[in-house]
Design a protein around this motif. Structure first.
Motif, PDB file in Angstrom:
ATOM      1  N   ASP A 106     -20.224 -30.582  -0.112  1.00  0.00           N
ATOM      2  CA  ASP A 106     -19.834 -31.983   0.028  1.00  0.00           C
ATOM      3  C   ASP A 106     -19.719 -32.369   1.503  1.00  0.00           C
ATOM      4  OD1 ASP A 106     -18.866 -34.349  -1.714  1.00  0.00           O
ATOM      5  OD2 ASP A 106     -17.417 -34.270  -0.079  1.00  0.00           O
ATOM      6  N   LYS A 136     -16.807 -30.708  -8.362  1.00  0.00           N
ATOM      7  CA  LYS A 136     -17.921 -31.429  -7.738  1.00  0.00           C
ATOM      8  C   LYS A 136     -17.795 -32.937  -7.963  1.00  0.00           C
ATOM      9  CE  LYS A 136     -21.990 -32.309  -5.936  1.00  0.00           C
ATOM     10  NZ  LYS A 136     -22.044 -32.607  -4.479  1.00  0.00           N
ATOM     11  N   LEU A 163     -14.985 -34.224  -5.717  1.00  0.00           N
ATOM     12  CA  LEU A 163     -15.425 -34.253  -4.320  1.00  0.00           C
ATOM     13  C   LEU A 163     -16.367 -35.418  -4.055  1.00  0.00           C
ATOM     14  CD1 LEU A 163     -15.939 -30.424  -3.827  1.00  0.00           C
ATOM     15  CD2 LEU A 163     -14.319 -31.836  -2.543  1.00  0.00           C
ATOM     16  N   ASN A 164     -17.297 -35.657  -4.972  1.00  0.00           N
ATOM     17  CA  ASN A 164     -18.179 -36.822  -4.846  1.00  0.00           C
ATOM     18  C   ASN A 164     -17.368 -38.104  -4.712  1.00  0.00           C
ATOM     19  OD1 ASN A 164     -20.460 -35.235  -5.176  1.00  0.00           O
ATOM     20  ND2 ASN A 164     -20.839 -35.850  -7.284  1.00  0.00           N
ATOM     21  N   SER A 194     -15.287 -38.239  -1.136  1.00  0.00           N
ATOM     22  CA  SER A 194     -16.061 -38.504   0.081  1.00  0.00           C
ATOM     23  C   SER A 194     -16.786 -39.844   0.007  1.00  0.00           C
ATOM     24  CB  SER A 194     -17.059 -37.374   0.349  1.00  0.00           C
ATOM     25  OG  SER A 194     -17.919 -37.176  -0.752  1.00  0.00           O
TER      26      SER A 194
END
Length: 273
Positions: free
Chosen positions: A78, A200, A203-204, A207
């Motif tokens: 990421d 995941k 995190l997507n 950010s």
């Protein structure tokens, strides 16, 4: 406090070796479908952490991800995608994992069990209270990560975490915990599966939302993306055409002259006032 690792609980499926390929794929997919709903339950926790991240980044701070194994690798992925996607510097979002860069490809034995090394690794980046540190550990028990967050707390550095067990030691350590409880894995204990998918997704969200809040997206376009290959240059040309109404030849010239989609659009609009 009682703490039960659902990520280590027995799979809902058994005799996997007797299943056909079709059955294996179907059952894995059935389990994977549950992950976004688990993430949805954690949206208030995600929002609380992202609010802190945006405040710190706007004030000149940085975002650090720290983890071990799959969790560490996901943080590094990421972090490494932020510069090309949003045009930010490589030191704005930083991924750190137990065992160092060599552990990205090959596991370093017992690296995650060192309670002191995580903080030492953060010190290499001159970590300070302007920054935010997110510990990533599906189990919520990784000593490398917990030790780092404990030190951060003591030094006045904001801490968050992403874990997949309720009430874990990591969640109790982090000031802004995110707990995405995905339940038992298809292969018992294989937290690279549903837990990794959940991490995941979170995190997507973290950010991308932070970068949008920092002004790194206009409309729905990555106007600051790095033009590092032909596909991205072509995408940039299309974006300029859509934003300005000019043709692809002129858009290509603008992009070549100004180096980014954002600057190309600004130059066109300024020249056509």
């Amino acid at each position: 406090m009682n703490f039960h690792k659902t990520t280590e609980s027995d799979s809902h499926y058994d005799h996997l070796e007797k299943m056909s390929i079709q059955k294996l794929l179907s059952n894995i997919n059935r389990e994977d479908k549950t992950v976004p709903f688990a993430v949805e339950e954690s949206l208030p926790q995600i929002e609380a952490l992202v609010e802190q991240i945006v405040l710190k980044l706007k004030a000149g701070g940085r975002l650090f991800y720290i983890g071990a194994g799959t969790s560490g690798r996901l943080g590094i992925v990421d972090a490494s995608e932020c510069p090309p996607t949003f045009g930010v510097s490589h030191d704005l979002v930083v991924g750190i994992m137990a065992g160092g860069d060599s552990a990205i490809r090959k596991a370093v034995e017992f690296a995650e069990d060192d309670t002191e090394q995580g903080w030492k690794d953060l010190l290499d980046f001159q970590i300070d209270p302007q920054d935010v540190v997110i510990g990533i550990a599906a189990s919520g028990t990784t000593p490398y990560v917990i030790g780092a967050l404990e030190k951060c707390n003591a030094k006045g550095i904001i801490t968050g975490c992403i874990t997949c067990n309720q009430g874990s030691p990591l969640a109790r350590t982090a000031q802004f915990p995110i707990e995405v409880v995905v339940g038992p894995e298809f292969v018992t204990g294989s937290s690279r599966m549903k837990a990794g998918t959940a991490q995941k997704l979170v995190l997507n969200m973290i950010s991308t939302t932070a970068m949008i809040q920092l002004g790194r997206v206009e409309g729905n376009k990555m106007v600051d993306m790095q033009l590092s290959n032909h596909k991205l240059v072509e995408r940039g040309i299309r974006m300029i055409c859509e934003a300005t109404g000019t043709d692809s030849f002129m858009a290509a010239k603008l992009l070549e002259n100004h180096g980014s989609v954002r600057n190309a659009i600004k130059a066109f609009n300024h020249g056509n006032r």
